[in-house]
Design a protein around this motif. Structure first.
Motif, mmCIF file in Angstrom:
data_model
loop_
_atom_site.group_PDB
_atom_site.id
_atom_site.type_symbol
_atom_site.label_atom_id
_atom_site.label_comp_id
_atom_site.label_asym_id
_atom_site.label_seq_id
_atom_site.Cartn_x
_atom_site.Cartn_y
_atom_site.Cartn_z
ATOM 1 N N TRP A 155 0.838 -1.189 0.092
ATOM 2 C CA TRP A 155 0.045 -0.171 0.187
ATOM 3 C C TRP A 155 0.895 1.283 0.036
ATOM 4 C CZ3 TRP A 155 -5.181 0.270 -0.577
ATOM 5 C CH2 TRP A 155 -5.984 -0.881 -0.341
ATOM 6 N N ILE A 156 0.224 2.110 -0.721
ATOM 7 C CA ILE A 156 0.879 3.578 -0.644
ATOM 8 C C ILE A 156 0.081 4.488 -0.224
ATOM 9 C CG2 ILE A 156 1.905 5.392 -2.198
ATOM 10 C CD1 ILE A 156 2.592 3.016 -4.192
ATOM 11 N N GLN A 157 0.268 5.325 0.881
ATOM 12 C CA GLN A 157 -0.400 6.510 1.429
ATOM 13 C C GLN A 157 0.106 7.707 1.372
ATOM 14 O OE1 GLN A 157 -0.584 5.996 5.958
ATOM 15 N NE2 GLN A 157 -1.734 7.986 6.170
ATOM 16 N N VAL A 158 -0.683 8.500 0.807
ATOM 17 C CA VAL A 158 -0.207 9.873 0.379
ATOM 18 C C VAL A 158 -0.443 10.843 1.682
ATOM 19 C CG1 VAL A 158 -0.867 11.935 -0.894
ATOM 20 C CG2 VAL A 158 -1.057 9.742 -1.881
ATOM 21 N N LEU A 159 0.804 10.908 2.210
ATOM 22 C CA LEU A 159 0.890 11.815 3.590
ATOM 23 C C LEU A 159 0.610 13.570 3.105
ATOM 24 C CD1 LEU A 159 4.002 10.258 5.294
ATOM 25 C CD2 LEU A 159 1.432 9.793 5.767
ATOM 26 N N SER A 160 1.060 13.887 2.174
ATOM 27 C CA SER A 160 0.933 15.378 1.936
ATOM 28 C C SER A 160 1.056 15.293 0.332
ATOM 29 C CB SER A 160 1.898 16.302 2.393
ATOM 30 O OG SER A 160 3.180 16.154 1.894
ATOM 31 N N GLY A 161 0.508 16.409 -0.314
ATOM 32 C CA GLY A 161 0.697 16.826 -1.691
ATOM 33 C C GLY A 161 -0.419 15.855 -2.403
ATOM 34 N N HIS B 18 -4.116 10.970 -6.656
ATOM 35 C CA HIS B 18 -4.166 10.571 -5.382
ATOM 36 C C HIS B 18 -3.957 11.836 -4.337
ATOM 37 C CE1 HIS B 18 -5.117 6.371 -6.491
ATOM 38 N NE2 HIS B 18 -3.766 6.371 -7.177
ATOM 39 N N HIS B 19 -4.815 12.300 -3.611
ATOM 40 C CA HIS B 19 -4.701 13.552 -2.683
ATOM 41 C C HIS B 19 -4.200 12.999 -1.331
ATOM 42 C CE1 HIS B 19 -6.063 15.759 -5.985
ATOM 43 N NE2 HIS B 19 -7.343 14.919 -5.988
ATOM 44 N N GLN B 20 -3.749 14.046 -0.558
ATOM 45 C CA GLN B 20 -3.259 13.845 0.933
ATOM 46 C C GLN B 20 -4.561 12.766 1.593
ATOM 47 O OE1 GLN B 20 -2.200 16.921 2.924
ATOM 48 N NE2 GLN B 20 -2.370 16.092 4.948
ATOM 49 N N GLY B 21 -4.056 11.770 2.334
ATOM 50 C CA GLY B 21 -4.832 11.058 2.996
ATOM 51 C C GLY B 21 -5.315 9.624 2.107
ATOM 52 N N LEU C 198 4.878 16.483 -2.322
ATOM 53 C CA LEU C 198 4.531 15.036 -2.032
ATOM 54 C C LEU C 198 5.439 14.483 -1.285
ATOM 55 C CD1 LEU C 198 2.687 12.718 -3.236
ATOM 56 C CD2 LEU C 198 4.058 12.550 -4.978
ATOM 57 N N ILE C 199 4.891 13.751 -0.181
ATOM 58 C CA ILE C 199 5.344 12.665 0.815
ATOM 59 C C ILE C 199 4.690 11.718 0.832
ATOM 60 C CG2 ILE C 199 6.180 12.324 2.881
ATOM 61 C CD1 ILE C 199 6.808 15.253 3.378
ATOM 62 N N THR C 200 5.213 10.297 0.565
ATOM 63 C CA THR C 200 4.431 9.128 0.412
ATOM 64 C C THR C 200 4.834 8.139 1.575
ATOM 65 O OG1 THR C 200 5.570 8.553 -1.512
ATOM 66 C CG2 THR C 200 3.408 9.456 -1.843
ATOM 67 N N LEU C 201 3.911 7.237 2.076
ATOM 68 C CA LEU C 201 4.675 6.213 2.721
ATOM 69 C C LEU C 201 4.242 5.008 2.030
ATOM 70 C CD1 LEU C 201 5.405 5.745 5.897
ATOM 71 C CD2 LEU C 201 2.839 5.361 6.400
ATOM 72 N N HIS C 202 5.232 3.883 2.073
ATOM 73 C CA HIS C 202 4.985 2.649 1.535
ATOM 74 C C HIS C 202 5.101 1.508 2.353
ATOM 75 C CE1 HIS C 202 5.565 4.874 -2.489
ATOM 76 N NE2 HIS C 202 5.743 5.749 -1.843
ATOM 77 N N LEU C 203 4.405 0.645 2.343
ATOM 78 C CA LEU C 203 4.342 -0.698 3.176
ATOM 79 C C LEU C 203 4.413 -2.006 2.394
ATOM 80 C CD1 LEU C 203 4.577 -1.848 5.702
ATOM 81 C CD2 LEU C 203 1.841 -1.931 5.993
ATOM 82 N N TYR C 204 5.345 -2.620 2.173
ATOM 83 C CA TYR C 204 5.313 -3.807 1.246
ATOM 84 C C TYR C 204 5.631 -5.107 1.995
ATOM 85 C CZ TYR C 204 6.092 0.067 -2.335
ATOM 86 O OH TYR C 204 5.915 1.131 -2.843
ATOM 87 N N SER C 205 5.418 -5.915 1.211
ATOM 88 C CA SER C 205 5.367 -7.339 1.967
ATOM 89 C C SER C 205 5.738 -8.285 0.462
ATOM 90 C CB SER C 205 4.508 -7.988 2.642
ATOM 91 O OG SER C 205 4.461 -9.364 3.029
ATOM 92 N N PRO C 206 6.658 -9.115 0.668
ATOM 93 C CA PRO C 206 7.889 -8.897 1.308
ATOM 94 C C PRO C 206 8.546 -7.443 1.042
ATOM 95 C CG PRO C 206 8.153 -10.672 -0.396
ATOM 96 C CD PRO C 206 6.735 -10.327 -0.452
ATOM 97 N N PRO C 207 9.753 -7.436 1.561
ATOM 98 C CA PRO C 207 10.667 -6.420 1.183
ATOM 99 C C PRO C 207 10.956 -6.588 -0.201
ATOM 100 C CG PRO C 207 11.282 -7.310 3.307
ATOM 101 C CD PRO C 207 10.425 -8.178 2.875
#
Length: 190
Positions: free
Chosen positions: A82-88, A111-114, A135-144
Motif C-alpha cells: 500500500w502507498i499512503q499519500v501523507l501530503s500533496g 491521489h490526494h493527501q490521505g 508530495l510525501i508518501t508512505l510505502h508498506l510492502y510485503s515481502p521487502p
C-alpha cells in the motif's frame, strides 16, 4: 511511544500479510506528515529521496519525499503493498505489458493527501508529484522489495535493479542486476 517503536510494535507481528492486513496495519499506525519534519530533500536529478523506517524478513516500510520529477515505470518484484499519500497530490500512471515487451499506459489517477492505494505484485506504475505539490508518501510492502524492474522507453530496455536503487535507471553499474533489451516494434525503412 516513539514513531520507531510504534511501527515496530505493529509491523513485527505480521507474517506473510494479506492485502487487508497490510492496510489495517497502516490504518492502525495512523502516521501523519508531522511525523516526518526532518526528511531530506531529494538528490538533484532524482524523483525522490527515501528513508527506510522498518524492515524485517516479512515487511518493509519507507517514506519518500518527492521532487517534481517522475520516477520510471517500474514493478515491485514479487512484493505487494500500500502507498499512503501523507501530503500533496500524486499522479499515478498504471501500465500493462504489451506484445512488444514494453509497458503501455492504461490510465492515470490522482491521489490526494490521505488517500491509500494498492500496488499488486508485478503491477507496473510510475508516480510523480502533481502540480508542484509537496508530495510525501508512505510505502508498506510485503515481502521487502527485491528484483524491482524499471523500464526505459527510449532505450527500449528494462533493468532489474539492486535493492539500493530507486525507481529510476541506475547510475551505477553495480545497481544493474540484469539489463534486458526489449523488442522494438518500429520497423526500419529502407
Amino acid at each position: 511511544m516513539t514513531l520507531t517503536s510504534r511501527i515496530k510494535n505493529v509491523l513485527d507481528t505480521l507474517k506473510n500479510p494479506s492485502k487487508a492486513q497490510l492496510k489495517d496495519a497502516l490504518l492502525k499506525l495512523d502516521i501523519k506528515p508531522k511525523d516526518f519534519d526532518d526528511l531530506s530533500e531529494p538528490s538533484l536529478g532524482k524523483p525522490y529521496n527515501r528513508k527506510l523506517l522498518f524492515k524485517n524478513e516479512e515487511i518493509e516500510m519507507l517514506v519518500m519525499n518527492w521532487s517534481q520529477l517522475e520516477c520510471a515505470p517500474h514493478d515491485h518484484g514479487n512484493s505487494h503493498g500500500w502507498i499512503q499519500v501523507l501530503s500533496g497530490t500524486s499522479l499515478n500512471s498504471v501500465y500493462e505489458m504489451s506484445g512488444t515487451g514494453l509497458p503501455v499506459e492504461l490510465f492515470h489517477e490522482y491521489h490526494h493527501q490521505g488517500k491509500y492505494f494498492y500496488a499488486p505484485k508485478k503491477a507496473i506504475h510510475k508516480m510523480q508529484a502533481f502540480n508542484q505539490t509537496n508530495l510525501i508518501t508512505l510505502h508498506l510492502y510485503s515481502p521487502p522489495i527485491t528484483g524491482m524492474k524499471v523500464y526505459d522507453f527510449e532505450k527500449c530496455a528494462a533493468c532489474i535493479v539492486s535493492d539500493d536503487c530507486g525507481a529510476w535507471w541506475p547510475d551505477e553499474q553495480h545497481q544493474k542486476v540484469k539489463e534486458i533489451q526489449l523488442k522494438n516494434n518500429v520497423k526500419n525503412k529502407d
